[in-house]
Design a protein around this motif. Structure first.
Motif, PDB file in Angstrom:
ATOM      1  N   ASP A   1       3.914  -0.759 -16.411  1.00  0.00           N
ATOM      2  CA  ASP A   1       4.533   0.685 -15.252  1.00  0.00           C
ATOM      3  C   ASP A   1       4.050   0.748 -13.969  1.00  0.00           C
ATOM      4  OD1 ASP A   1       4.399   3.826 -15.228  1.00  0.00           O
ATOM      5  OD2 ASP A   1       3.242   3.194 -14.084  1.00  0.00           O
ATOM      6  N   ALA A   2       4.949   0.801 -13.440  1.00  0.00           N
ATOM      7  CA  ALA A   2       5.502   0.674 -11.804  1.00  0.00           C
ATOM      8  C   ALA A   2       3.476   1.081 -10.796  1.00  0.00           C
ATOM      9  CB  ALA A   2       6.138   1.356 -11.183  1.00  0.00           C
TER      10      ALA A   2
ATOM     11  N   GLN B   1      -2.144  -0.233  -8.801  1.00  0.00           N
ATOM     12  CA  GLN B   1      -3.495  -0.201  -9.511  1.00  0.00           C
ATOM     13  C   GLN B   1      -4.120  -1.554  -9.455  1.00  0.00           C
ATOM     14  OE1 GLN B   1      -4.983   2.821 -11.662  1.00  0.00           O
ATOM     15  NE2 GLN B   1      -3.631   4.411 -11.239  1.00  0.00           N
ATOM     16  N   VAL B   2      -2.701  -2.188 -10.211  1.00  0.00           N
ATOM     17  CA  VAL B   2      -4.342  -3.813 -10.581  1.00  0.00           C
ATOM     18  C   VAL B   2      -3.972  -4.349  -9.295  1.00  0.00           C
ATOM     19  CG1 VAL B   2      -3.399  -5.897 -11.597  1.00  0.00           C
ATOM     20  CG2 VAL B   2      -3.718  -3.979 -13.110  1.00  0.00           C
TER      21      VAL B   2
ATOM     22  N   ASP C   1       3.891 -10.959 -13.204  1.00  0.00           N
ATOM     23  CA  ASP C   1       3.227  -8.725 -13.832  1.00  0.00           C
ATOM     24  C   ASP C   1       3.060  -8.939 -14.962  1.00  0.00           C
ATOM     25  OD1 ASP C   1       2.755  -7.070 -12.023  1.00  0.00           O
ATOM     26  OD2 ASP C   1       4.411  -5.823 -12.442  1.00  0.00           O
ATOM     27  N   HIS C   2       3.223  -9.273 -16.144  1.00  0.00           N
ATOM     28  CA  HIS C   2       2.914  -9.129 -17.388  1.00  0.00           C
ATOM     29  C   HIS C   2       2.082  -9.910 -17.446  1.00  0.00           C
ATOM     30  CE1 HIS C   2       5.299  -7.231 -20.507  1.00  0.00           C
ATOM     31  NE2 HIS C   2       6.260  -7.487 -19.617  1.00  0.00           N
TER      32      HIS C   2
ATOM     33  N   LEU D   1       0.043   0.390 -21.561  1.00  0.00           N
ATOM     34  CA  LEU D   1      -0.651   0.647 -20.669  1.00  0.00           C
ATOM     35  C   LEU D   1      -0.158   1.918 -19.717  1.00  0.00           C
ATOM     36  CD1 LEU D   1      -4.005  -0.484 -20.410  1.00  0.00           C
ATOM     37  CD2 LEU D   1      -2.934  -1.648 -18.270  1.00  0.00           C
ATOM     38  N   THR D   2      -1.331   2.913 -19.531  1.00  0.00           N
ATOM     39  CA  THR D   2      -1.542   3.475 -18.415  1.00  0.00           C
ATOM     40  C   THR D   2      -2.109   3.571 -17.218  1.00  0.00           C
ATOM     41  OG1 THR D   2      -2.317   5.311 -19.780  1.00  0.00           O
ATOM     42  CG2 THR D   2      -0.069   5.044 -20.240  1.00  0.00           C
ATOM     43  N   PRO D   3      -1.741   4.656 -15.983  1.00  0.00           N
ATOM     44  CA  PRO D   3      -2.260   4.478 -14.510  1.00  0.00           C
ATOM     45  C   PRO D   3      -4.101   5.307 -15.139  1.00  0.00           C
ATOM     46  CG  PRO D   3      -0.436   5.555 -14.425  1.00  0.00           C
ATOM     47  CD  PRO D   3       0.181   4.946 -15.263  1.00  0.00           C
ATOM     48  N   ARG D   4      -3.482   5.635 -16.593  1.00  0.00           N
ATOM     49  CA  ARG D   4      -4.494   6.764 -16.774  1.00  0.00           C
ATOM     50  C   ARG D   4      -5.761   5.568 -17.475  1.00  0.00           C
ATOM     51  NH1 ARG D   4      -6.109  10.669 -22.068  1.00  0.00           N
ATOM     52  NH2 ARG D   4      -8.061  10.536 -22.121  1.00  0.00           N
TER      53      ARG D   4
END
Length: 210
Positions: free
Chosen positions: A94-95, A100-101, A126-127, A180-183
């Motif tokens: 997810d962008a 965030q990462v 990215d992965h 994986l989500t932003p949350r």
């Protein structure tokens, strides 16, 4: 009824669960109670709506194996085969997760990594980055899951039930780099990781924990 013989060929996890429940005259609800997961979670697993957890998830497969009287390798073997036979090709993380990462990376490296990630071959990098950081966070969550007393206290503090708190951790352990989500990042990655860096040639990572 005696324990089932080891499978000769792997089948889908849901298919194995349905067959064994039928043979034992038990229900998905009873299996959910034995494994200490929600009925919805188990129903999705039994019907095949949920991707099976990774083969190493002994926190789920061990009690399921005991309840269903399966050979100890049956569920992990089936999960491994089913996950390997999934859709070809991988989606990019997810962008917002990637953003965030990247914010956790050493500041002096962010611009270099941003340029590299924007290249056509940046998806694989990215992965790697998201996947490695996820593994670190999941290690912490695994230990938290094993501390039942601490988890019950946290559930009381947060105003939820023990099962609700447990399921939130299990859902995170089911995540991979693509789902994986932003949350998830806010709740599990950012509180644990101070910074990270990566060697762009070898992909070796240095991760500083809080």
């Amino acid at each position: 009824m005696p324990a089932a013989l080891p499978l000769k060929q792997p089948v889908k996890v849901g298919q194995l669960l349905r067959r064994r429940l039928r043979e034992l005259k038990r229900t998905p609800r009873e299996l959910a109670e034995a494994v200490n997961v929600s009925e919805d979670y188990m129903a999705d697993l039994v019907t095949g709506r949920r991707r099976p957890p990774a083969p190493g998830r002994t926190d789920l497969y061990a009690p399921m194996t005991k309840f269903l009287r399966l050979h100890r390798n049956d569920l992990p073997t089936c999960a491994r085969a089913e996950r390997a036979a999934g859709p070809a090709g991988r989606r990019r993380p997810d962008a917002e997760v990637s953003r965030q990462v990247l914010e956790l990376c050493l500041p002096e490296r962010q611009r270099v990594l941003q340029r590299r990630l924007s290249r056509p071959d940046g998806a694989e990098l990215d992965h790697v980055i998201v996947g490695r950081l996820l593994q670190v966070a999941q290690g912490f969550v695994n230990r938290k899951l094993e501390d039942e007393v601490g988890l019950r206290m946290a559930a009381t503090r947060d105003g939820c039930t023990y099962l609700e708190a447990r399921m939130r951790l299990l859902e995170f352990l089911d995540a991979d780099a693509e789902s994986l989500t932003p949350r998830d990042c806010d709740e599990f990655l950012r509180p644990r990781i101070t910074s990270w860096d990566i060697d762009l040639e070898t992909h070796a990572m240095r991760i500083v924990l809080k």
